[in-house]
Design a protein around this motif. Sequence first.
Motif, mmCIF file in Angstrom:
data_model
loop_
_atom_site.group_PDB
_atom_site.id
_atom_site.type_symbol
_atom_site.label_atom_id
_atom_site.label_comp_id
_atom_site.label_asym_id
_atom_site.label_seq_id
_atom_site.Cartn_x
_atom_site.Cartn_y
_atom_site.Cartn_z
ATOM 1 N N GLY A 164 8.349 -18.746 1.780
ATOM 2 C CA GLY A 164 8.174 -18.805 0.334
ATOM 3 C C GLY A 164 6.782 -18.469 -0.160
ATOM 4 N N TRP A 165 5.915 -18.020 0.729
ATOM 5 C CA TRP A 165 4.524 -17.717 0.356
ATOM 6 C C TRP A 165 4.471 -16.374 -0.390
ATOM 7 N N LYS A 166 4.051 -16.408 -1.644
ATOM 8 C CA LYS A 166 3.925 -15.198 -2.466
ATOM 9 C C LYS A 166 2.537 -14.590 -2.256
ATOM 10 N N PHE A 167 2.508 -13.359 -1.787
ATOM 11 C CA PHE A 167 1.189 -12.778 -1.519
ATOM 12 C C PHE A 167 1.167 -11.290 -1.837
ATOM 13 N N ARG A 168 -0.025 -10.811 -2.162
ATOM 14 C CA ARG A 168 -0.211 -9.378 -2.392
ATOM 15 C C ARG A 168 -0.110 -8.664 -1.061
ATOM 16 N N SER A 169 0.716 -7.640 -1.043
ATOM 17 C CA SER A 169 0.887 -6.829 0.150
ATOM 18 C C SER A 169 0.706 -5.366 -0.203
ATOM 19 N N PRO A 170 0.122 -4.583 0.690
ATOM 20 C CA PRO A 170 0.158 -3.141 0.478
ATOM 21 C C PRO A 170 1.585 -2.655 0.692
ATOM 22 N N PRO A 171 1.921 -1.466 0.211
ATOM 23 C CA PRO A 171 3.276 -0.958 0.410
ATOM 24 C C PRO A 171 3.532 -0.629 1.880
ATOM 25 N N GLY A 172 4.791 -0.548 2.243
ATOM 26 C CA GLY A 172 5.104 -0.090 3.583
ATOM 27 C C GLY A 172 5.709 -1.148 4.480
ATOM 28 N N SER A 184 7.185 -13.886 0.596
ATOM 29 C CA SER A 184 7.576 -13.093 -0.575
ATOM 30 C C SER A 184 6.457 -12.106 -0.909
ATOM 31 N N PRO A 185 6.433 -10.955 -0.211
ATOM 32 C CA PRO A 185 5.377 -9.967 -0.475
ATOM 33 C C PRO A 185 5.548 -9.296 -1.833
ATOM 34 N N ILE A 186 4.427 -9.113 -2.533
ATOM 35 C CA ILE A 186 4.427 -8.444 -3.836
ATOM 36 C C ILE A 186 3.435 -7.279 -3.744
ATOM 37 N N VAL A 187 3.926 -6.066 -3.888
ATOM 38 C CA VAL A 187 3.061 -4.894 -3.806
ATOM 39 C C VAL A 187 2.290 -4.745 -5.106
ATOM 40 N N MET A 188 0.977 -4.659 -5.000
ATOM 41 C CA MET A 188 0.134 -4.425 -6.174
ATOM 42 C C MET A 188 -1.122 -3.692 -5.756
ATOM 43 N N ASP A 189 -1.797 -3.088 -6.713
ATOM 44 C CA ASP A 189 -3.006 -2.332 -6.416
ATOM 45 C C ASP A 189 -4.111 -3.256 -5.921
ATOM 46 N N PHE A 190 -4.952 -2.705 -5.062
ATOM 47 C CA PHE A 190 -6.075 -3.445 -4.484
ATOM 48 C C PHE A 190 -6.957 -4.072 -5.563
ATOM 49 N N THR A 191 -7.139 -3.343 -6.663
ATOM 50 C CA THR A 191 -8.049 -3.798 -7.712
ATOM 51 C C THR A 191 -7.479 -4.937 -8.560
ATOM 52 N N GLU A 192 -6.188 -5.261 -8.379
ATOM 53 C CA GLU A 192 -5.542 -6.298 -9.185
ATOM 54 C C GLU A 192 -5.520 -7.664 -8.500
ATOM 55 N N ILE A 201 -0.321 -15.712 -10.161
ATOM 56 C CA ILE A 201 0.827 -14.819 -9.975
ATOM 57 C C ILE A 201 1.200 -14.769 -8.498
ATOM 58 N N ILE A 202 0.186 -14.848 -7.643
ATOM 59 C CA ILE A 202 0.405 -14.865 -6.200
ATOM 60 C C ILE A 202 -0.303 -16.078 -5.601
ATOM 61 N N ASP A 203 0.195 -16.509 -4.428
ATOM 62 C CA ASP A 203 -0.420 -17.623 -3.709
ATOM 63 C C ASP A 203 -1.550 -17.156 -2.809
ATOM 64 N N GLY A 204 -1.506 -15.889 -2.437
ATOM 65 C CA GLY A 204 -2.495 -15.375 -1.509
ATOM 66 C C GLY A 204 -2.480 -13.865 -1.476
ATOM 67 N N ALA A 205 -3.256 -13.317 -0.550
ATOM 68 C CA ALA A 205 -3.375 -11.859 -0.511
ATOM 69 C C ALA A 205 -3.726 -11.367 0.871
ATOM 70 N N ASP A 206 -3.128 -10.255 1.209
ATOM 71 C CA ASP A 206 -3.598 -9.463 2.326
ATOM 72 C C ASP A 206 -4.469 -8.383 1.695
ATOM 73 N N ALA A 207 -5.768 -8.607 1.711
ATOM 74 C CA ALA A 207 -6.680 -7.679 1.037
ATOM 75 C C ALA A 207 -7.502 -6.885 2.038
ATOM 76 N N SER A 208 -8.351 -7.572 2.807
ATOM 77 C CA SER A 208 -9.268 -6.864 3.697
ATOM 78 C C SER A 208 -9.759 -7.822 4.772
ATOM 79 N N GLY A 209 -10.834 -7.438 5.450
ATOM 80 C CA GLY A 209 -11.457 -8.318 6.417
ATOM 81 C C GLY A 209 -12.178 -9.462 5.716
ATOM 82 N N LEU A 210 -12.526 -10.489 6.465
ATOM 83 C CA LEU A 210 -13.084 -11.706 5.880
ATOM 84 C C LEU A 210 -14.331 -11.431 5.042
#
Length: 337
Positions: A164-172, A184-192, A201-210
Motif C-alpha cells: 500500500g505504499w504510494k511512491f513516485r516511480s519513473p516509468p517502465g 502503489s507506484p505513481i509515475v510523475m516527473d522528477f521535478t514534481e 500525494i505520495i508517501d515516498g519517492a524513488d528519486a536518486s541516490g542519498l
Amino acid sequence: MKLTTILKSAAVAAVIASPAFAETVLRVQTHYAPETVSGKLAGQFVDDIQTMSGGDIKIEMFYSSSVVATVEAFDAAANGILDCDMTGGAYQTGKNPAFQFVGDIMGGYDTPYQQLSWLYYGGGYDAAQALYNEYGMQLIGWWIYGQESMSSSKPLNGPDDLKGWKFRSPPGLETEIFANLGASPIVMDFTEIFTALETGIIDGADASGLANNVGLGLYDIVKHATFPGFHSMPSDHFACNKVVWDGLTPAQQRIIDTAMQKLSLQTALTFEKANAEAAAKLRADGVTLYDWSAEDRAAFREGAQAAWEGWAQKTPEARALVDSHKAYLAQLGLLAN
C-alpha cells in the motif's frame, strides 16, 4: 616597400577580412538541479569540455528540466530543440521496452563499475548504440551514481512495508516490480517529487541516490530512507542528436568522449563518499535509514530478474539486451538462482 612589409600587411588584411571564429554550441538539458551533487558534476563536465577544446566547444546547460519535461528531453534533442540529452534511457521505454535495459537494469548489478564494464567491455555499447541510432540519437556514455535510496514518510524496513505504499516511480519496469510487491507506484516527473511529498500525494519517492536526495530537500519533509540501496541503479546518459554528433570533428568527439569517461569515474567515486557523508548527517538529524537483509535483497533481485523475461518478449531489441546482460551477470555471479 619591402617584401616583408607587404607580406605582413597582406596577412593582417586577411585576418581582418576573415569571418569571425565560429564556436560549436551544444544545448544540453539535465533533470538535475545545479546544487545537487550530480548537478555539480555536470557543471564540471561542461567546464572540462570547454577547457579542453580551448573554447572551440561551448555547452549551454539547462538544469532542472527547464526547457522541456524530463521525459521529453530525448525527443527534444532528436528533433533539434536541444542538441543533447543528459537524463537517462529508462525514460524512453514507451518508444521501445529495450530502453529499460540501457537505463535502469533493476535487480542487476551491484556497483557502478560492474555496470560500466558491461557497457565498455561486455558488448553493451554496440547493442545500446543500435537502439539509440534507430531514434536518431548517439549514445556517448553513462554516469552512474550507484544504488538509489527510496525516501519515505513511513518505515521501509523490508518488503512487508511496501504494501500500500504510494511512491513516485519513473516509468517502465519498476512500476510492475513494485506493484507485484504490493506497492502503489505513481509515475510523475522528477521535478514534481518535492511538492508531491510536501502535499502528501505520495508517501515516498524513488528519486536518486542519498546525497542527491539531500540536495533536493526530500529529508526536510520525510524521515525514512533505504540505505545502502539495492533496487535501482540508473545509468544516466549523455546522448546527442546523431546528425549533430556526426557533424563534430574527430577531435571534438574525442574531447567529449574523454570528458564523459572522466565524468563516469568521478560520479562513481564522488557518490561513494557523498552518500556515506549524507548517511551520517541524516542519522544525526533523526532520519532512519533501513539496510535490508541479504534475504530481502535476494528476494527483490529474484523478482526483478523474473520480470525481465516479460519485457524481453516485447521487442527483439529488448530480448537482445536482456540476453546480453544475463550472460555478463552470469560471469559476475549475479544472476538470481
